[in-house]
Design a protein around this motif. Structure first.
Motif, PDB file in Angstrom:
ATOM      1  N   ASP A 107       0.915  -1.079  -0.007  1.00 48.29           N
ATOM      2  CA  ASP A 107       0.123  -0.174   0.041  1.00 48.29           C
ATOM      3  C   ASP A 107       0.960   1.096   0.083  1.00 48.29           C
ATOM      4  OD1 ASP A 107      -2.225   1.783  -0.038  1.00 48.29           O
ATOM      5  OD2 ASP A 107      -2.243   1.851   2.376  1.00 48.29           O
ATOM      6  N   GLY A 108       1.016   1.642  -1.101  1.00 49.37           N
ATOM      7  CA  GLY A 108       1.955   2.989  -1.197  1.00 49.37           C
ATOM      8  C   GLY A 108       3.400   2.487  -1.167  1.00 49.37           C
ATOM      9  N   ALA A 109       4.276   3.014  -0.188  1.00 51.98           N
ATOM     10  CA  ALA A 109       5.448   2.555   0.087  1.00 51.98           C
ATOM     11  C   ALA A 109       5.548   1.710   1.364  1.00 51.98           C
ATOM     12  CB  ALA A 109       6.555   3.768   0.347  1.00 51.98           C
ATOM     13  N   ASP A 110       4.449   1.096   1.796  1.00 52.24           N
ATOM     14  CA  ASP A 110       4.277   0.275   2.902  1.00 52.24           C
ATOM     15  C   ASP A 110       3.769  -1.155   2.751  1.00 52.24           C
ATOM     16  OD1 ASP A 110       5.468   2.604   4.545  1.00 52.24           O
ATOM     17  OD2 ASP A 110       3.147   3.161   4.863  1.00 52.24           O
ATOM     18  N   VAL A 111       4.039  -1.968   3.593  1.00 53.68           N
ATOM     19  CA  VAL A 111       3.212  -3.123   3.294  1.00 53.68           C
ATOM     20  C   VAL A 111       2.192  -3.372   4.631  1.00 53.68           C
ATOM     21  CG1 VAL A 111       5.032  -4.546   2.282  1.00 53.68           C
ATOM     22  CG2 VAL A 111       4.961  -4.171   5.072  1.00 53.68           C
ATOM     23  N   ILE A 112       1.044  -3.837   4.307  1.00 55.23           N
ATOM     24  CA  ILE A 112       0.107  -4.024   5.554  1.00 55.23           C
ATOM     25  C   ILE A 112      -0.020  -5.762   5.602  1.00 55.23           C
ATOM     26  CG2 ILE A 112      -2.445  -3.798   5.873  1.00 55.23           C
ATOM     27  CD1 ILE A 112      -2.369  -1.064   4.573  1.00 55.23           C
ATOM     28  N   TYR A 113      -0.032  -6.176   6.764  1.00 56.63           N
ATOM     29  CA  TYR A 113      -0.010  -7.513   6.842  1.00 56.63           C
ATOM     30  C   TYR A 113      -1.440  -7.955   6.994  1.00 56.63           C
ATOM     31  CZ  TYR A 113       4.933  -7.386   7.948  1.00 56.63           C
ATOM     32  OH  TYR A 113       6.140  -7.268   7.851  1.00 56.63           O
ATOM     33  N   LEU A 114      -1.939  -8.983   6.367  1.00 59.06           N
ATOM     34  CA  LEU A 114      -3.247  -9.226   6.414  1.00 59.06           C
ATOM     35  C   LEU A 114      -3.359 -10.737   7.169  1.00 59.06           C
ATOM     36  CD1 LEU A 114      -3.993  -9.282   2.353  1.00 59.06           C
ATOM     37  CD2 LEU A 114      -4.414  -7.423   4.113  1.00 59.06           C
TER      38      LEU A 114
END
Length: 258
Positions: A107-114
């Motif tokens: 997400d953008g320059a980040d990761v989001i942990y699902l």
């Protein structure tokens, strides 16, 4: 172009504070967002009236997220086959190695942990479901960044120094690009204490039916259990797990010419 509604933006800003803080007072929110006290009070009253926030009496009154937000999150997750399938695969990989397994998206320059499947070992990690971390500091993030076009990568990471989470984090964009070249060549990425000095991770790409990298899976373990033998074993496991999840999402390995 329709204009955005300032009151809605402020309301969302309030709710997003709870991503990192389970409980906040009106004073906390006012200070963090720099909004007028009366504005915060009115928005909080509205959110509580609709049960998006729950007020807990005390000195001062504290607020926490309400059930409608869980319901909205569950509805969103229910639309994602990725989440359901990743949970099954992550649990299987975690059972095979008894280490923590994650699935994340960019997400953008980040990761989001699902998804996170824990090991039986009591280990604290910076990762958690819903947590956002700088992509370049994580194995899953490097996998996802490596899948981008050069223009898309430039737009996300820019040309200036990157934020570091540990002394081992890559903060030089040119060094990151060289690292991503290696990830593309090897098909896996390693977080060598770059998001948490006490933890190592290895990640692999998850592809959908079009062959697009839509997520990444990783195995994470404390450095005390990270050896050349376990690294090799966990690399095989995460490759196989990511391949299994990709197959569940409809990906088929292209036929190679003989």
């Amino acid at each position: 172009m329709p204009r955005v509604v300032p009151a809605v933006i402020r309301t969302l800003d309030i709710l997003e504070l709870f991503l990192d803080h389970p409980r906040l007072s009106a004073g906390d929110i006012t200070e963090r967002l720099g909004l007028p006290r009366t504005t915060v009070h009115e928005l909080l009253v509205t959110l509580v009236a609709r049960s998006y926030l729950i007020s807990e009496p005390g000195k001062p009154v504290m607020f926490r997220l309400g059930m409608p937000l869980f319901q909205l999150g569950a509805a969103f997750a229910g639309q994602l086959d990725l989440v359901r399938e990743a949970q099954d695969v992550a649990r299987a990989v975690a059972a095979a190695c008894d280490e923590a397994v994650h699935a994340a998206v960019l997400d953008g320059a980040d990761v989001i942990y699902l998804v996170k499947a824990d090991s039986t070992h009591p280990v604290r990690m910076v990762s958690a479901v819903g947590r956002r971390l700088p992509a370049h500091c994580t194995a899953v993030g490097k996998v996802l960044l490596a899948s981008l076009s050069p223009a898309d990568l430039d737009a996300r990471v820019g040309g200036g120094d990157l934020l570091g989470m540990t002394p081992d984090s890559i903060t030089d964009p040119d060094r990151l690009r060289a690292e991503l070249d290696r990830v593309r060549a090897e098909g896996v990425a390693v977080d060598d204490g770059e998001s948490d000095s006490a933890v190592r991770c290895v990640g692999a790409p998850v592809r959908d039916h079009t062959g697009t990298t839509v997520a990444a899976m990783s195995v994470s373990a404390p450095i005390i259990r990270w050896t050349p033998a376990t690294h090799a074993a966990w690399t095989r496991l995460v490759r196989d797990g990511a391949a299994e999840l990709s197959a569940r999402l409809g990906y088929r390995v292209p036929n190679r010419p003989r």
